[in-house]
Design an enzyme around this catalytic site. Sequence first.
Site, short mmCIF file in Angstrom:
data_model
loop_
_atom_site.label_atom_id
_atom_site.label_comp_id
_atom_site.label_asym_id
_atom_site.label_seq_id
_atom_site.Cartn_x
_atom_site.Cartn_y
_atom_site.Cartn_z
N HIS A 181 -14.75 -4.35 9.15
CA HIS A 181 -14.26 -5.45 8.33
C HIS A 181 -12.74 -5.54 8.35
O HIS A 181 -12.16 -6.62 8.45
CB HIS A 181 -14.78 -5.31 6.90
N ASP A 193 -7.58 -6.13 -0.02
CA ASP A 193 -8.57 -5.55 -0.92
C ASP A 193 -9.88 -5.50 -0.15
O ASP A 193 -10.18 -6.39 0.64
CB ASP A 193 -8.74 -6.36 -2.21
N THR A 230 0.84 -1.19 0.00
CA THR A 230 0.00 0.00 0.00
C THR A 230 0.88 1.24 0.00
O THR A 230 2.01 1.21 0.50
CB THR A 230 -0.93 0.02 1.23
#
Length: 204
Positions: free
Chosen positions: A184, A70, A8
């Site tokens: 999440h 992702d 990232t």
Amino acid sequence: MKKIVIATKNQGKLREMKAAFAHLPVEIVSLASFGDLPDAVEDGATFEANARIKAHFFREATQTACIADDSGIELDALGGAPGVHSARFAGRHGDDAANNAKMIAELQARGLTSSSADYRCALVFEDVDGTVLTADGRVDGTIRFEPRGNGGFGYDPYFYVERPDGTEKTMAELTLAEKDAISHRGKALRELVSQLENYFGCRK
């Protein structure tokens, strides 16, 4: 000490990973440490597939163990869309305002004012010997047309979640600690940390 590159360019994600893995015998490094690398082609059909693509691509490009992720949102009323296209739903990558506007327009076109939805995150670790560990996190909620809150990003102001006391808040209204506890990404990260503790033979 195992060196792990985080796939990232987001400094916030990098700090989050460093903090989560601080007790492990690893050194977390950024992609920037390896110069100007090209982007991986994320053409997978699922979040895990894209995370696997990125982890493998940057593991090979850097010859270093890699962690990639992702994530995105899935609306039941839209058949699971935008899904893996969440960041570029409206056509341009990372345009939150345009993405949210398209999401609302798609629901309105169906005569709806809300939809059940979930946020998903997949994390993949690929070691230099090809060993792969995967983790998945999910939080369920409801998309409503009234945006609330100034925190978060992406679809957060429209994503309502039920709190333990039965009240609803958007992801953009939660504190960072509240969001991490239910998000999440937080769930996936805690699962991956647990797997890496076993992989490296250490526990907190």
